[in-house]
Scaffold this active site. Structure first.
Site, PDB file in Angstrom:
ATOM      1  N   ASP A  63       0.886  -1.437   0.055  1.00 41.10           N
ATOM      2  CA  ASP A  63      -0.234  -0.219  -0.004  1.00 41.10           C
ATOM      3  C   ASP A  63       0.902   1.456  -0.026  1.00 41.10           C
ATOM      4  O   ASP A  63       2.005   0.924   0.189  1.00 41.10           O
ATOM      5  CB  ASP A  63      -0.903   0.205   1.197  1.00 41.10           C
ATOM      6  CG  ASP A  63       0.057   0.035   2.173  1.00 41.10           C
ATOM      7  OD1 ASP A  63       0.910  -1.151   2.505  1.00 41.10           O
ATOM      8  OD2 ASP A  63      -0.457   0.231   3.442  1.00 41.10           O
ATOM      9  N   GLU A 120      -0.807  -1.831   5.128  1.00 41.13           N
ATOM     10  CA  GLU A 120       0.429  -2.021   6.274  1.00 41.13           C
ATOM     11  C   GLU A 120       0.002  -0.295   7.508  1.00 41.13           C
ATOM     12  O   GLU A 120       0.616  -0.202   8.708  1.00 41.13           O
ATOM     13  CB  GLU A 120       1.596  -2.135   6.104  1.00 41.13           C
ATOM     14  CG  GLU A 120       2.707  -2.757   7.211  1.00 41.13           C
ATOM     15  CD  GLU A 120       3.468  -0.827   7.108  1.00 41.13           C
ATOM     16  OE1 GLU A 120       4.039  -1.299   8.771  1.00 41.13           O
ATOM     17  OE2 GLU A 120       3.337   0.056   6.709  1.00 41.13           O
ATOM     18  N   GLU A 121       0.302   0.613   6.390  1.00 42.42           N
ATOM     19  CA  GLU A 121       0.217   1.598   6.931  1.00 42.42           C
ATOM     20  C   GLU A 121      -0.664   1.799   7.808  1.00 42.42           C
ATOM     21  O   GLU A 121      -0.937   2.783   8.389  1.00 42.42           O
ATOM     22  CB  GLU A 121       0.438   2.846   5.308  1.00 42.42           C
ATOM     23  CG  GLU A 121       1.327   2.822   5.008  1.00 42.42           C
ATOM     24  CD  GLU A 121       2.653   3.145   4.992  1.00 42.42           C
ATOM     25  OE1 GLU A 121       2.551   3.338   6.542  1.00 42.42           O
ATOM     26  OE2 GLU A 121       3.962   2.992   4.713  1.00 42.42           O
ATOM     27  N   ARG A 160      17.694  -7.488  14.978  1.00 43.08           N
ATOM     28  CA  ARG A 160      18.168  -7.759  16.128  1.00 43.08           C
ATOM     29  C   ARG A 160      17.210  -8.594  16.530  1.00 43.08           C
ATOM     30  O   ARG A 160      15.597  -9.209  15.770  1.00 43.08           O
ATOM     31  CB  ARG A 160      17.620  -6.525  17.226  1.00 43.08           C
ATOM     32  CG  ARG A 160      16.344  -5.611  17.000  1.00 43.08           C
ATOM     33  CD  ARG A 160      16.453  -4.848  18.296  1.00 43.08           C
ATOM     34  NE  ARG A 160      16.402  -5.225  19.447  1.00 43.08           N
ATOM     35  CZ  ARG A 160      17.608  -4.668  20.650  1.00 43.08           C
ATOM     36  NH1 ARG A 160      18.244  -4.208  19.881  1.00 43.08           N
ATOM     37  NH2 ARG A 160      17.669  -5.330  21.548  1.00 43.08           N
ATOM     38  N   HIS A 350       7.772   8.530   4.093  1.00 46.04           N
ATOM     39  CA  HIS A 350       6.133   9.464   5.217  1.00 46.04           C
ATOM     40  C   HIS A 350       6.246  10.914   4.562  1.00 46.04           C
ATOM     41  O   HIS A 350       5.824  12.233   5.339  1.00 46.04           O
ATOM     42  CB  HIS A 350       5.985   9.224   6.212  1.00 46.04           C
ATOM     43  CG  HIS A 350       4.913   7.836   6.413  1.00 46.04           C
ATOM     44  ND1 HIS A 350       4.564   7.418   7.162  1.00 46.04           N
ATOM     45  CD2 HIS A 350       5.774   6.860   5.919  1.00 46.04           C
ATOM     46  CE1 HIS A 350       3.930   6.043   7.081  1.00 46.04           C
ATOM     47  NE2 HIS A 350       5.006   5.648   6.707  1.00 46.04           N
TER      48      HIS A 350
END
Length: 387
Positions: A63, A120-121, A160, A350
């Site tokens: 998206d 996802e946003e 990580r 963004h």
């Protein structure tokens, strides 16, 4: 393909063109494709030539964002007010590239599930696909995600073990009281501006006194609205606040939700007004599993060398709904550098000037292929992926 996707951005759950293109390419390469999962999600399935029962999931988001693009690129967004400002066009392209290679070289055991996720946003797409039976229909023994990072050098990877990104929640509080004339008779009102002021100050007390000192957490106010700018002498009867909360543990998350409500109600009562609260849970905290991180690090090292892979990336309070996938299936999330200018400058995601770096697509493809080789083949297979 990446630039075509960039020129035709689609917001969460609107990715019909993108999903159709993905499914078309998968089928063109002989890959079985399933559409409409979780709305506009697509899953491609590649079965290896070797016998085996394990399956691995590779996830890319599709998206775009509601931002007006200002890059001036020849392939800039052709859709007013929408752009790929986070690199999901590149993520999709990298996974498509890996899909094509794996379809042509299926020398592995078991099955690869290519997960092209919507929205996802809005941190809703992963849950939508899960709710639509993603893992029941396409079982996975492990799941992996990959996201670009602006400012990280091209040719670098980072991840990580354990907590990597925070749970991202949203909250709102509405204070209601009796409005009035702020100059003539303020004593006749129940001034909700006092309530909101004390509430905002009290929010940080939740972090300082209700959350353990060694537990990361953030509460921020992103919106305050009440009254009319054209009538500043009128005390409003309704005022709305909204913001976000970030945390890593379920216990802290529960505490923040409970204390925001308690603080709102008690503050409203103290000032003679009422309060209504809403707390919306977004994606959970992203917790990488050590075994999958080991595989992800080895896969990245096979691409760019151990000296260019950081396995102790500092965690952030950003959120990512890949966390919902890895909460249900052991997983690892990897960062790939999107590069920076010679002076270190870069355009952050963004923002209207951001663009995905096409130069990192080959490394992303090789990373995905190496994940499959290490999960479903022999460790030595990863060295056979063309450079």
């Amino acid at each position: 393909m990446r630039r075509d996707l960039h020129a035709h951005p689609e917001l969460g759950f609107e990715e019909t063109r993108t999903a159709s293109l993905v499914a078309e390419k998968l089928r063109q390469w002989g890959i079985e494709a399933f559409e409409g999962i979780g709305g506009t999600g697509v899953v491609g399935v590649i079965k290896g030539k070797r016998p085996g029962s394990r399956a691995v999931g590779l996830r890319a988001d599709m998206d775009a964002l509601a931002i007006h693009e200002e890059t001036g690129l020849a392939y800039a967004s052709a859709v007013e007010g929408k752009m790929h400002a986070c690199g999901h066009d590149g993520h999709t392209a990298m996974l498509l590239g890996a899909a094509r290679y794996l379809a042509e070289h299926p020398d592995f055991e078991g099955q690869v599930n290519l997960i092209f996720q919507p929205s996802e946003e809005n941190v809703e797409g992963a849950l939508a696909m899960i709710g639509d039976g993603l893992f029941e229909r396409f079982p996975c023994d492990a799941v992996y995600g990959l996201h670009n990072t602006a400012g990280m050098p091209n040719g670098h990877f980072a991840t990580r073990r354990g907590a990597m990104m925070a749970a991202g929640d949203f909250w709102s509080v509405t204070f209601r009281g009796v409005g009035g004339h702020g100059g003539l008779s303020p004593q006749l009102s129940t001034d909700i501006t006092y309530a909101q002021a004390h509430f905002v100050l009290g929010l940080q007390g939740i972090i300082g006194r209700n959350v353990p000192p060694l537990e990361p957490a953030v509460i921020s106010v992103g919106y305050i609205g009440g009254g009319q700018l054209a009538s500043p002498n009128v005390i409003p009867a309704e005022l709305v606040l909204a913001g976000t909360a970030r945390s890593y543990s379920d216990e802290v998350r529960d505490t923040i939700e409970r204390r925001i409500a308690e603080l709102a109600y008690s503050t409203a009562e103290a000032w003679g007004c009422g309060a209504e609260t809403h707390y919306i849970r977004g994606s959970c905290a992203l917790i990488n599993q050590p075994a999958q991180v080991d595989i992800a690090v080895a896969a990245a090292e096979a691409v760019v060398g151990a000296e260019n892979v950081d396995d102790a990336l500092r965690p952030t309070t950003g959120s990512e709904d890949f966390a919902e996938l890895s909460r249900r299936c052991p997983g690892a999330f990897m960062r790939i550098g999107n590069g920076a200018a010679a002076d270190g400058a870069f355009h952050a995601p963004h923002t209207p000037f951001y663009d995905f770096n096409d130069a990192i697509i080959p490394d992303g493809i090789r990373y995905w292929v190496n994940i499959v080789r290490r999960e479903l083949g022999h460790a030595s297979d990863s060295a056979q992926v063309p450079g």
